[in-house]
Design an enzyme around this catalytic site. Structure first.
Site, short mmCIF file in Angstrom:
data_model
loop_
_atom_site.label_atom_id
_atom_site.label_comp_id
_atom_site.label_asym_id
_atom_site.label_seq_id
_atom_site.Cartn_x
_atom_site.Cartn_y
_atom_site.Cartn_z
N HIS A 9 0.84 -1.19 0.00
CA HIS A 9 0.00 0.00 0.00
C HIS A 9 0.88 1.24 0.00
CE1 HIS A 9 1.00 -0.76 4.20
NE2 HIS A 9 0.80 0.53 4.44
N ALA A 10 0.27 2.38 -0.23
CA ALA A 10 0.97 3.67 -0.20
C ALA A 10 -0.07 4.74 0.09
CB ALA A 10 1.67 3.94 -1.53
#
Length: 295
Positions: free
Chosen positions: A84-85
């Site tokens: 994720h980011a």
């Protein structure tokens, strides 16, 4: 127009974000894929988000950069990584992808390597996916459902394993709550030095990851399940946060829960930091919290 349903948030893509399996279209599931290394594994999962119209290619590169900057903290359970980011302009809606590798790869996380399952998460904001992550925590914390993900022979099989309803079984590995009387702040945590001195509880525990959006929320969800079993939920608050915020807020908390990689990034924050290897393990978090609260 979609109807309003109490307790259910609808993201811009029109999907109830509390519905875990609904956030993973069959087109975003790939089984027995081949990856040469961890970057390749993340790219596979990111490419599925792009193909599904959930996020653009820039988001995939951002997920890789997160690991390059903060280390392999996204490997939150044995053989499982949650890539994720932070949301960028290419994220069109909240969604997930699922990749099972034909051969596991090393991410550099000694406790949980090698990784065979990689899910990628994209979210339109910091809150839209919280209920979905809570559902995912329950799935991965249930051995039967994790085994079903490992052995699924079709995308439909993956979705069936991800489906969590009212009939979902409780985690059979959960241990009994400690016998305590009174509020949590009456059972104060021990000092980091391990002495018998007690200090008053501040009523706050922070879970920390690189962005405060993915794995810290996952850890928060599992820790809250422990508090629920103890009957301590009315007395302690658990908040998910990122490394920068954690450094500024650490002294507001009794202690921090995080991964080894993030702990190294944080350094000395002035309060104890408990390292959690398996973010799906109520037993491990239970032991860490018993230690800090001397119960």
């Amino acid at each position: 127009m979609l109807p309003r349903i109490p307790g259910v948030t609808i993201d811009p893509g029109g999907i109830p974000v509390s519905d875990l399996s609904g956030l993973v279209p069959t087109s975003a599931i790939r089984l027995d894929a081949s990856a040469t290394d961890w970057r390749d594994a993340i790219r596979l999962s990111g490419d599925l988000l792009t193909a599904a119209g959930t996020a653009g290619p820039s988001y995939t590169e951002a997920m890789i950069e997160v690991v390059e900057e903060h280390g392999p903290y996204i490997v939150i359970a044995p053989g499982f990584a949650l890539a994720h980011a932070r949301p960028d302009g290419s994220v069109a809606r909240t969604g997930l992808s699922f990749v099972r590798l034909s051969e596991p790869v090393e991410f550099g996380n000694k406790a949980n390597d090698p990784v065979q399952l990689v899910m990628a998460l994209a979210s339109v904001d910091s809150k839209a996916h919280q209920k979905a992550l809570a559902s995912l925590a329950r799935v991965l914390g249930t051995p039967e459902r994790r085994l079903a993900l490992d052995n699924a022979t079709s995308p439909e099989g993956v979705l069936a394993a991800l489906e969590t309803g009212s009939g979902a079984k409780k985690n059979p590995r959960a241990v009994p709550a400690p016998a305590v009387s009174g509020a949590a702040n009456e059972t104060a945590p021990t000092s980091e030095s391990g002495s018998s001195d007690q200090v008053p509880s501040k009523g706050l525990v922070l879970t920390v990851c690189g962005n405060g959006l993915g794995t810290s929320l996952f850890l928060k969800n599992t820790a809250e399940q422990v508090l629920d079993r103890w009957g301590w939920s009315p007395y302690l608050t658990i908040e998910a946060t990122d490394t920068i915020s954690a450094k500024g807020r650490a002294k507001e908390a009794d202690f921090l829960l995080t991964s080894q990689a993030i702990a190294q990034t944080l350094g000395d924050v002035g309060v104890p930091v408990e390292i959690i290897e398996n973010f799906t393990s109520q037993e491990e978090i239970d032991a860490a919290m018993r230690h800090r609260y001397a119960v």
